[in-house]
Design an enzyme around this catalytic site. Structure first.
Site, PDB file in Angstrom:
ATOM      1  N   TYR A  76      42.085  61.646  28.364  1.00  0.00           N
ATOM      2  CA  TYR A  76      40.841  62.405  28.176  1.00  0.00           C
ATOM      3  C   TYR A  76      41.145  63.846  27.778  1.00  0.00           C
ATOM      4  CZ  TYR A  76      36.049  63.929  29.206  1.00  0.00           C
ATOM      5  OH  TYR A  76      34.764  64.409  29.117  1.00  0.00           O
ATOM      6  N   PHE A  84      31.721  67.501  23.803  1.00  0.00           N
ATOM      7  CA  PHE A  84      33.037  67.326  23.175  1.00  0.00           C
ATOM      8  C   PHE A  84      33.863  66.445  24.077  1.00  0.00           C
ATOM      9  CE2 PHE A  84      37.514  67.983  22.874  1.00  0.00           C
ATOM     10  CZ  PHE A  84      37.799  68.251  21.556  1.00  0.00           C
ATOM     11  N   GLU A  85      34.384  65.356  23.514  1.00  0.00           N
ATOM     12  CA  GLU A  85      35.355  64.560  24.253  1.00  0.00           C
ATOM     13  C   GLU A  85      36.256  63.917  23.215  1.00  0.00           C
ATOM     14  OE1 GLU A  85      33.256  62.633  28.115  1.00  0.00           O
ATOM     15  OE2 GLU A  85      32.611  61.695  26.258  1.00  0.00           O
ATOM     16  N   ILE A  86      37.544  63.922  23.467  1.00  0.00           N
ATOM     17  CA  ILE A  86      38.429  63.044  22.703  1.00  0.00           C
ATOM     18  C   ILE A  86      39.087  62.181  23.762  1.00  0.00           C
ATOM     19  CG2 ILE A  86      40.441  62.844  21.200  1.00  0.00           C
ATOM     20  CD1 ILE A  86      39.733  65.537  19.998  1.00  0.00           C
ATOM     21  N   HIS A 136      31.499  61.111  34.108  1.00  0.00           N
ATOM     22  CA  HIS A 136      32.842  60.968  33.522  1.00  0.00           C
ATOM     23  C   HIS A 136      33.870  61.757  34.336  1.00  0.00           C
ATOM     24  CE1 HIS A 136      31.120  60.246  29.178  1.00  0.00           C
ATOM     25  NE2 HIS A 136      30.809  59.284  30.024  1.00  0.00           N
TER      26      HIS A 136
END
Ligand code: GDP
Ligand code: MN
Length: 386
Positions: A178, A252-254, A289
């Site tokens: 994450y 924003f998440e990668i 999350h």
């Protein structure tokens, strides 16, 4: 007491401009945006920004998701803007609307009451659907089954710096699950029982306490005999220890899809869903999350993209430019204008003012990075950032 990290630290993948490795193989990955037709203009701005600062070199697909069919205008405007494939996917009603076992009349009355109580967005039924969707159903969508990684984007997002390496490749290479840019405290009235529910789940399933869990949960200073009387005090587990409310801002998440599709995460989501808290409270996907990651992951699997210049709504992160930015000769990177205000940072040709690294309190960033960084923010940095 300063906790000693007991494992790998988290460092930026690169701290200066790179020549984009356009011939390097890609990961199975996509950018993903859930969006409504009427948000077209803001969504276009986001896509233009990510194309200019990253995707013009890497050409990853962008998957657009909507609970209603996309309009012709939306589709043609996006097709004209992306440099890779654009896909337009309808979210099935079953994944979007109330779960079938829920008493909808009851839930809608609760949503109305939350709105009247002035809880942020909590009066909007669609907002509850969106948060529940992004918390769980998103990950198991048929439309995403061919990808191992996603990069979440939203309308009204700006990237300020050139992203000259492939973050999916680096996430895979460094065994990350994450990645985030901004961490903030959650609005407490959206989730009065969320932390208790997750803490109960942790107890019940004998899940060992991770460093990240310790970082976000502070031991209570209340003496043991008094703790049963702390029921009125929210965001505490049964022993009285309290959640900091800190979470990664999920616009924003990668991140790795297989983690979130996996049984540990999906079981937790199903449990939370069954409590009804996505509708009887207004649990945000960001808080869900983050608490899940903090419960389930060793800290070195979380990555801070502190080299990314990023803005959503009114919060931004802006690294100062790397010293080689100006001198670095590249066939691909754009020439200015980029901020010359402060160098000695880790950003690549950032267009924001690097004298101010962030415009939100550094409290949560500090707290959540504590287990996996050796470098704490200095007093000056913390103060300047707010
Ligand atoms: P905020 O960032 O918490 O203020 O929430 P947003 O309004 O930005 O919503 C988060 C994301 O979900 C954005 O990408 C929105 O475009 C999207 N979104 C929110 N509600 C809906 C909805 O009802 N339908 C669709 N298709 N997208 C939505
Ligand atoms: Mn948003």
């Amino acid at each position: 007491a300063v906790r000693q990290p007991d494992h790998e630290l988290d460092e930026p993948f690169y701290t200066s401009c790179q020549e984009p490795a356009i011939d390097q193989p890609r990961e199975k990955a996509a950018m993903v945006m859930l969006v409504r037709n009427q948000e077209l203009m803001k969504a276009l701005k986001t896509v233009q920004s990510i194309e200019k600062h990253f995707n013009q070199w890497f050409h990853y697909p962008i998957v657009f998701l909507n609970d209603e069919p996309f309009s012709k205008e939306f589709i043609s405007a996006m097709n004209a803007t992306v440099s890779g494939e654009a896909r337009f996917e309808l979210v099935p009603k079953k994944e979007w609307l109330f779960p079938e076992w829920m008493d909808v009349t009851n839930a809608q009355a609760s949503i109305k009451a939350q709105g009247e109580a002035g809880i942020l967005y909590a009066g909007l039924e669609t907002y509850h659907h969106m948060c529940r969707f992004y918390s769980g159903k998103f990950y198991t969508l048929e439309a995403l089954k061919d990808y191992a990684w996603y990069w979440r984007i939203e309308p009204d997002v700006e990237f300020y710096c050139s992203i000259t390496y492939d973050p999916f490749v680096e996430m895979a290479k460094h065994d990350k699950v994450y990645g985030f840019t901004i961490a903030l405290p959650e609005e407490p009235r959206t989730c009065p029982s969320l932390f208790r529910k997750i803490a109960d789940y942790k107890e019940l399933n004998n899940i060992p306490t991770t460093e990240l869990w310790k970082a976000t949960v502070a031991a209570s200073w209340v003496p043991w005999p008094l703790r049963p009387f702390m029921g009125w005090f929210r965001h505490r587990d049964r022993s009285g220890d309290g959640w900091s409310l800190c979470h990664y801002w999920s616009n924003f998440e990668i991140a790795n899809l297989d983690f979130f599709r996996g049984k540990d995460y999906q079981r937790l989501f199903e449990y939370l869903d069954k409590t009804g808290g996505f509708y009887y409270e207004r649990w945000g996907d960001a808080a869900v999350h983050s608490l899940a990651l903090h419960m389930l992951l060793p800290s070195h699997k979380v990555h801070h993209f502190e080299d990314f210049g990023y803005r959503h709504d009114w919060y931004y992160q802006c690294p100062a430019n790397a010293p080689n930015g100006q001198l670095f000769e590249s066939k691909l990177l754009p020439d200015g204008p980029y901020s010359p205000e402060r160098e000695g940072g880790i950003g690549c040709r950032c267009e924001c003012d690097g004298r101010r690294t962030r415009n939100f309190p550094a409290y949560c960033t500090n707290k959540l990075k504590e287990p996996n960084t050796a470098r704490r923010l200095s007093m000056v940095e913390s103060v300047r950032s707010w």
